[in-house]
Write an enzyme that holds these catalytic residues in place. Structure first.
Site, PDB file in Angstrom:
ATOM      1  CB  VAL A 137      -1.096  -0.083   1.284  1.00 18.09           C
ATOM      2  CG1 VAL A 137      -1.930   1.286   1.370  1.00 18.09           C
ATOM      3  CG2 VAL A 137      -1.774  -1.464   1.135  1.00 18.09           C
ATOM      4  N   PRO A 138       1.258   1.863  -1.076  1.00 19.09           N
ATOM      5  CG  PRO A 138       0.668   2.686  -3.293  1.00 19.09           C
ATOM      6  CD  PRO A 138       0.366   1.820  -2.392  1.00 19.09           C
ATOM      7  CB  CYS A 139       2.204   5.094   2.941  1.00 21.64           C
ATOM      8  SG  CYS A 139       3.345   4.057   3.510  1.00 21.64           S
ATOM      9  CG  HIS A 140       6.677   4.444  -1.340  1.00 21.85           C
ATOM     10  ND1 HIS A 140       5.934   3.299  -1.546  1.00 21.85           N
ATOM     11  CD2 HIS A 140       7.030   4.360  -2.799  1.00 21.85           C
ATOM     12  CE1 HIS A 140       6.038   2.849  -2.462  1.00 21.85           C
ATOM     13  NE2 HIS A 140       6.461   3.460  -3.421  1.00 21.85           N
TER      14      HIS A 140
END
Length: 179
Positions: A137-140
């Site tokens: 889950v690409p919070c970056h």
């Protein structure tokens, strides 16, 4: 608590992760040495009514394979079954993160606007920081409104490296804001 969350440490090229599966769904893919480690572990175990046990699972094995493909630049999306552990608001933010395309970035403000709640920037930022499924889950992919890198559980160095990996591997133009 008789139920178990199978966990395993994984040394990624960007830092040490902890991976965990529960009932054939990934519930944790997170930075092992982050500030909120204990709070996130407590939240997951409480919601699932389960405890951690170091052991392997086929799902953890598949997750490692897909992560390694991602780190080599040959995978841009994950197809691992996941389960979010958090509030309904947090889950809505995490679902929104999944919509940010590989190689693109967005801001907390844009994310809160996408959720039709433009005044919830701080709550969105807090939910983003509570994400227990980093990279998957690409919070970056969340950056400041001014285009600068802002906090990341794995550290800003890891965040920059992940964004550079996606920019390079995706053969996209310079990282741009996604609306």
């Amino acid at each position: 608590m008789d139920k178990l969350i199978q966990i395993q440490d994984y040394n990624s090229p960007y830092g040490q992760l902890i991976l965990g599966s529960f009932q054939e769904k990934l519930v944790i893919c997170d930075w092992k040495h982050r500030k909120m480690r204990l709070a996130i572990d407590r939240r997951i175990q409480t919601e699932l009514g389960a405890t951690y046990q170091f052991s392997n699972s086929s799902l953890i094995h598949s997750t490692i394979e897909q992560l390694e493909e991602y780190f080599k630049g040959s995978r841009i999306a994950f197809n691992i079954p996941i389960r979010f552990c958090g509030t309904e608001f947090q889950k809505s933010v995490w679902q929104a993160l999944l919509l940010i395309p590989y190689g693109k970035t967005t801001s907390y403000l844009q994310l809160s606007e996408n959720l039709n709640n433009p005044k919830a920037i701080r709550a969105v930022a807090s939910a983003n920081g509570a994400n227990a499924l980093s990279i998957i889950v690409p919070c970056h992919r969340i950056i400041g409104t001014d285009g600068k890198l802002v906090g990341y559980a794995g550290g800003l160095r890891a965040k920059q490296k992940l964004l550079s990996l996606e920019n390079k591997a995706g053969n996209t133009e310079q990282l741009s804001l996604f609306s």
